[in-house]
Design an enzyme around this catalytic site. Structure first.
Site, PDB file in Angstrom:
ATOM      1  N   HIS A 132    -113.984 -49.097  29.023  1.00 21.29           N
ATOM      2  CA  HIS A 132    -112.944 -48.587  28.480  1.00 21.29           C
ATOM      3  C   HIS A 132    -112.028 -48.290  29.874  1.00 21.29           C
ATOM      4  O   HIS A 132    -112.408 -47.012  30.182  1.00 21.29           O
ATOM      5  CB  HIS A 132    -112.987 -47.667  27.231  1.00 21.29           C
ATOM      6  CG  HIS A 132    -111.903 -46.673  27.066  1.00 21.29           C
ATOM      7  ND1 HIS A 132    -110.660 -47.016  27.096  1.00 21.29           N
ATOM      8  CD2 HIS A 132    -111.829 -45.595  26.479  1.00 21.29           C
ATOM      9  CE1 HIS A 132    -109.945 -46.270  26.339  1.00 21.29           C
ATOM     10  NE2 HIS A 132    -110.486 -45.044  26.244  1.00 21.29           N
TER      11      HIS A 132
ATOM     12  N   CYS B  31    -105.944 -42.413  26.275  1.00 18.18           N
ATOM     13  CA  CYS B  31    -106.353 -43.496  25.987  1.00 18.18           C
ATOM     14  C   CYS B  31    -105.634 -44.528  25.487  1.00 18.18           C
ATOM     15  O   CYS B  31    -105.350 -45.600  25.456  1.00 18.18           O
ATOM     16  CB  CYS B  31    -107.568 -43.361  24.945  1.00 18.18           C
ATOM     17  SG  CYS B  31    -108.964 -42.361  25.667  1.00 18.18           S
TER      18      CYS B  31
ATOM     19  N   CYS C 126    -107.976 -44.147  19.221  1.00 17.35           N
ATOM     20  CA  CYS C 126    -107.736 -42.953  19.367  1.00 17.35           C
ATOM     21  C   CYS C 126    -107.445 -42.336  20.607  1.00 17.35           C
ATOM     22  O   CYS C 126    -107.577 -43.241  21.680  1.00 17.35           O
ATOM     23  CB  CYS C 126    -109.184 -42.044  19.028  1.00 17.35           C
ATOM     24  SG  CYS C 126    -110.515 -42.526  20.212  1.00 17.35           S
TER      25      CYS C 126
END
Length: 416
Positions: A369, A92, A399
């Site tokens: 996302h 991510c 994160c």
């Protein structure tokens, strides 16, 4: 050490990441990447022959998302063939990492023009994973790493963190409702318009020119009706030994009774999208009549417990602030990716952050996302917000799988 200037940033709208439902789901990821790369060049009258490198983030680099998407997207965007390209993966955190490496190369004096960003087609992930390992940490060939560092599913980790921290579902749902409310206000007031570029079909018609994922009517009551998303998943056998995601957590926390509090409404949305940021050296910008919107103050990377996986944003924020010589009070805008509500809620509680300063235009719970692109999107969103509120400093962190978090601090440059 020189400076790295941010000249501009842009992104696509986020499209619902499901085949047959999302407006972008039929596109090749290369097209999304090319869309933002072409826009960043056109908007800034950039001679792409001057681009030293394109640094792109893409997490699942298999199938159509493999083969150095950054380079292929640059060629598709009509960039000069001399503009090189590379694609990286920090899960991510890939988008922030792409931006940080671009800035670092310019600050070191090695390059003058770098475009950073990322693209991810979440709608493709189910098909890309067919026939491949379900998890890079849980396949049968990875017994050695699993024995050393038990790793679980992100959603199960989020539930474990909420349980360990004593964060109830109600608090997570309240954060999710607020994310939706803020995103609705941002869309209504046109706060994203400077950065948004439409995605077009081959015939030039518009495929998507607005955010597709938000659910502005979300309430505490509607969220309360949603079942937990990761309770059943936690106990699905993952390998020939019958290991489960829950067992991986219990190896580190044997007495933990996980309270499954995350669901579709307080977890990040599955979406498709791409983003790009133009970085230059001050000398190049001045020579070509470009005015900076911001400069990079500091970057940082932190590793943390790979079992819980999602707890590194707080330590990463502290590290990057120390490098920048700043305090939390100096930051006007925080963008902390809402991968799961517990991630952002823990960050707020641990650092005692003013809630009005964090994700003021909503976050990934409301907007979605697109893994490898999200970090670059958040940098652009922070910059737009600094300009809107006449702020100075923005801190962006998120994160990442494996228990990591990159962070970056930018300073708005007021040229008026």
């Amino acid at each position: 050490m020189g400076e790295a200037w941010i000249i501009d940033s842009c992104r696509t709208p986020r499209g619902i990441g499901k085949v047959g439902k999302g407006a972008l789901a039929s596109f090749h990821p290369q097209v999304l990447g090319a869309t933002v790369l072409a826009a960043i060049a056109e908007r800034n009258h950039l001679d792409t022959a001057d681009v030293d490198d394109v640094v792109f983030g893409t997490s699942m680099q298999v199938g159509v998302q493999g083969g150095d998407l950054g380079r292929m997207a640059a060629l598709d965007a009509g960039y000069a063939t001399t503009a090189s390209g590379v694609t990286l993966d920090r899960f991510c955190g890939s988008g922030i990492t792409a931006a940080s490496l671009a800035a670092a190369s310019i600050m070191a004096g090695l390059e003058d023009v770098v475009v950073a960003g990322g693209a991810e087609m979440m709608s493709l992930h189910p098909s890309l994973m067919e026939g491949s390992r379900r998890s890079p940490f849980m396949d049968n060939g990875n017994l050695r790493l699993r024995a050393r560092h038990p790793q679980t599913h992100q959603g199960v980790a989020a539930d474990a963190i909420a349980t360990l921290e004593g964060i109830p579902r109600r608090a997570l749902d309240e954060l999710a409702v607020e994310s939706q409310r803020r995103a609705a206000v941002a869309v209504e007031e046109g706060r994203f318009e400077r950065s948004l570029v439409p995605v077009l079909h081959e015939d030039g018609t518009v495929a998507l020119d607005r955010e597709e994922y938000p659910r502005p009517g979300t309430t505490i009551a509607t969220l309360a009706s949603l079942p937990p998303s990761f309770e059943a998943l936690a106990d699905v056998p993952l390998d020939d030994e019958g290991n489960t995601f829950r067992q991986q957590v219990l190896r580190r926390y044997p007495d933990l009774e996980i309270d499954h509090v995350h669901h579709a409404g307080n977890s990040s949305g599955v979406v498709d999208g791409a983003a790009a940021i133009l970085f230059t050296s001050p000398d190049y910008a001045r020579a070509h009549g470009m005015e900076p919107r911001a400069r990079v103050v500091a970057t940082a990377n932190v590793g943390d417990d790979p079992t819980l996986m999602l707890n590194a944003p707080g330590p990463s924020a502290r590290k990057v602030l120390s490098r920048a010589g700043l305090t939390l009070d100096d930051i006007d805008v925080f963008e902390v990716n809402e991968a799961f509500a517990a991630v952002t809620e823990k960050f707020i509680r641990d650092l005692d952050i003013d809630r009005e300063k964090i994700n003021p235009n909503g976050g990934a719970i409301a907007l979605g996302h697109p893994i490898g692109a999200t970090g670059a999107m958040l940098i652009g969103t922070a910059l737009d917000e600094l300009e809107r509120i006449d702020g100075r400093y923005g801190l962006i962190t998120m994160c990442a799988g494996g228990g990591m978090a990159p962070a970056i601090v930018i300073e708005r440059v007021d040229t008026t």
